[in-house]
Design a protein around this motif. Structure first.
Motif, mmCIF file in Angstrom:
data_model
loop_
_atom_site.group_PDB
_atom_site.id
_atom_site.type_symbol
_atom_site.label_atom_id
_atom_site.label_comp_id
_atom_site.label_asym_id
_atom_site.label_seq_id
_atom_site.Cartn_x
_atom_site.Cartn_y
_atom_site.Cartn_z
ATOM 1 N N ASP A 1 0.881 -1.147 0.237
ATOM 2 C CA ASP A 1 -0.026 0.115 -0.318
ATOM 3 C C ASP A 1 1.168 1.582 -0.245
ATOM 4 N N SER A 2 1.748 0.921 0.398
ATOM 5 C CA SER A 2 2.748 2.773 0.836
ATOM 6 C C SER A 2 3.429 2.968 -0.430
ATOM 7 N N THR A 3 3.766 1.717 -1.257
ATOM 8 C CA THR A 3 4.556 1.893 -2.321
ATOM 9 C C THR A 3 3.872 2.425 -3.120
ATOM 10 N N ALA A 4 2.007 2.037 -3.507
ATOM 11 C CA ALA A 4 0.980 2.892 -4.769
ATOM 12 C C ALA A 4 1.141 4.277 -4.527
ATOM 13 N N PHE A 5 0.722 4.307 -2.704
ATOM 14 C CA PHE A 5 0.342 5.871 -2.197
ATOM 15 C C PHE A 5 1.842 6.389 -3.088
ATOM 16 N N SER A 6 2.934 6.078 -2.710
ATOM 17 C CA SER A 6 3.846 6.991 -2.657
ATOM 18 C C SER A 6 4.213 7.170 -3.924
ATOM 19 N N GLU A 7 3.630 6.819 -4.924
ATOM 20 C CA GLU A 7 3.914 6.741 -6.452
ATOM 21 C C GLU A 7 2.501 7.782 -6.674
ATOM 22 N N ASN A 8 1.169 7.891 -5.741
ATOM 23 C CA ASN A 8 0.076 8.951 -6.849
ATOM 24 C C ASN A 8 -0.925 9.140 -4.371
ATOM 25 N N PRO A 9 0.018 10.472 -4.360
ATOM 26 C CA PRO A 9 -0.529 10.936 -3.709
ATOM 27 C C PRO A 9 -1.099 11.265 -3.308
ATOM 28 N N LYS A 10 -2.023 11.714 -1.920
ATOM 29 C CA LYS A 10 -3.751 11.926 -1.992
ATOM 30 C C LYS A 10 -3.777 13.040 -0.426
ATOM 31 N N VAL A 11 -4.373 13.740 -0.861
ATOM 32 C CA VAL A 11 -4.511 14.810 0.669
ATOM 33 C C VAL A 11 -4.889 13.991 1.511
ATOM 34 N N GLY A 12 -4.231 14.221 2.769
ATOM 35 C CA GLY A 12 -4.986 13.449 3.669
ATOM 36 C C GLY A 12 -3.913 12.785 4.274
ATOM 37 N N ASP A 13 -3.538 11.446 3.165
ATOM 38 C CA ASP A 13 -1.929 11.133 3.856
ATOM 39 C C ASP A 13 -1.319 11.684 4.592
ATOM 40 N N VAL A 14 -0.209 9.991 5.436
ATOM 41 C CA VAL A 14 0.141 10.444 6.761
ATOM 42 C C VAL A 14 1.670 10.328 5.764
ATOM 43 N N PHE A 15 2.550 10.498 5.966
ATOM 44 C CA PHE A 15 3.780 10.129 6.207
ATOM 45 C C PHE A 15 4.229 10.111 6.975
ATOM 46 N N PHE A 16 5.136 8.964 7.568
ATOM 47 C CA PHE A 16 5.872 8.258 8.314
ATOM 48 C C PHE A 16 7.471 8.534 8.435
ATOM 49 N N ILE B 1 9.012 11.911 -3.001
ATOM 50 C CA ILE B 1 8.541 11.057 -2.054
ATOM 51 C C ILE B 1 8.947 9.503 -2.539
ATOM 52 N N ILE B 2 9.054 9.595 -3.918
ATOM 53 C CA ILE B 2 9.614 8.314 -4.337
ATOM 54 C C ILE B 2 10.607 7.336 -4.225
ATOM 55 N N ASP B 3 11.392 8.595 -4.002
ATOM 56 C CA ASP B 3 12.998 7.681 -3.742
ATOM 57 C C ASP B 3 12.961 7.689 -2.189
ATOM 58 N N PHE B 4 12.587 8.599 -1.546
ATOM 59 C CA PHE B 4 12.747 8.518 0.328
ATOM 60 C C PHE B 4 12.048 7.828 0.364
ATOM 61 N N TYR B 5 11.208 6.736 -0.123
ATOM 62 C CA TYR B 5 10.431 5.300 0.140
ATOM 63 C C TYR B 5 10.987 4.807 -0.232
ATOM 64 N N LYS B 6 11.188 4.209 -1.478
ATOM 65 C CA LYS B 6 11.981 3.223 -2.131
ATOM 66 C C LYS B 6 13.161 3.173 -1.013
ATOM 67 N N GLU B 7 14.407 4.673 -0.358
ATOM 68 C CA GLU B 7 15.234 3.964 0.760
ATOM 69 C C GLU B 7 14.779 3.646 1.361
ATOM 70 N N GLY B 8 13.740 3.594 2.438
ATOM 71 C CA GLY B 8 13.391 4.295 3.549
ATOM 72 C C GLY B 8 14.121 5.049 4.631
ATOM 73 N N LYS B 9 14.048 5.377 4.155
ATOM 74 C CA LYS B 9 15.148 6.877 5.583
ATOM 75 C C LYS B 9 14.360 7.616 6.104
ATOM 76 N N THR B 10 14.452 8.346 4.543
ATOM 77 C CA THR B 10 13.531 9.447 5.178
ATOM 78 C C THR B 10 12.008 9.402 5.730
ATOM 79 N N ILE B 11 11.028 8.521 4.658
ATOM 80 C CA ILE B 11 9.443 8.285 4.491
ATOM 81 C C ILE B 11 10.069 6.959 4.658
ATOM 82 N N TYR B 12 9.228 6.006 5.399
ATOM 83 C CA TYR B 12 9.356 4.400 5.658
ATOM 84 C C TYR B 12 7.973 4.000 5.619
ATOM 85 N N LYS B 13 6.886 4.840 5.559
ATOM 86 C CA LYS B 13 5.453 4.341 6.379
ATOM 87 C C LYS B 13 4.873 4.915 5.683
ATOM 88 N N ILE B 14 3.743 4.927 4.622
ATOM 89 C CA ILE B 14 2.784 6.559 4.023
ATOM 90 C C ILE B 14 1.200 5.548 4.644
#
Length: 204
Positions: A116-131, A188-201
């Motif tokens: 789900d987080s992978t999909a959300f990183s590629e298509n962010p929407k208002v209300g999403d929370v970045f951990f 957002i896509i890069d940060f999530y793939k790296e898992g360092k800055t954004i690790y869950k959406i």
């Protein structure tokens, strides 16, 4: 305090014929009951720890453990078991099954969360929370307030916490006030793939 111990339940009843009772010396039949012993935690069966066989003479009603009887009676008992094997009830593994199901649920929940987080990183929407992992090595969140073709705008959580597992304690509305931030979609896509800055959406 942990409650644990051992218990036993009858798992099979049967009959062996043409045996001589050690007590009354009568050629008779003996009824037997096989008890399955198991360890338990909080009275929930954990795992089996063996079996006990009790035999009763149909004539004098004397009872014996199989291990204390003559070899000829033991052999008749074992032969009868070859024809009708004793199966350990699956309920004697109840606690292990619960643990296994819990592990499996956690594993598949983690896989789904990652998907789900992978999909959300590629298509962010208002209300999403970045951990996120902050620059200080702690953990915090940010909430998407606006999405454009190239950018994602967020409201930043004013609080940080040292333990990732406790982040829900600070992920509350009152902690999102005036601090704002901006990501490019690629970031957002890069940060999530790296898992360092954004690790869950998370999306509600």
């Amino acid at each position: 305090m942990i409650f644990y111990g051992t218990k036993s339940t009858a798992i099979k009843n049967g009959l062996i014929r043409n045996v001589t009772c050690p007590h009354c010396q009568t050629n008779t039949e003996m009824n037997y009951t096989v008890f399955g012993r198991y360890a338990h935690i909080y009275w929930i069966p954990f795992f089996p720890i063996g079996k006990q066989q009790i035999l009763e003479c149909n004539h004098c009603k004397s009872t014996y453990e199989l291990k204390n009887l003559r070899e000829v009676i033991k052999q008749k008992f074992y032969k009868e078991q070859e024809q009708n094997p004793i199966k350990t009830p699956i309920t004697h593994f109840t606690f292990l099954i619960i643990i296994g199901l819990g592990i499996a649920f956690a594993f598949f929940s983690s896989l789904k969360s990652d998907s789900d987080s992978t999909a959300f990183s590629e298509n962010p929407k208002v209300g999403d929370v970045f951990f996120e992992t902050t620059s200080t090595g702690k953990y915090s969140t940010s909430r998407v307030t606006k999405v454009t073709k190239d950018s994602v705008f967020v409201l930043v959580n004013n609080m940080e916490i040292e333990q990732k597992s406790s982040i829900d304690k600070i992920n509350i509305d009152s902690n999102f006030t005036t601090a704002k931030g901006r990501y490019s979609r690629k970031q957002i896509i890069d940060f999530y793939k790296e898992g360092k800055t954004i690790y869950k959406i998370q999306r509600k």
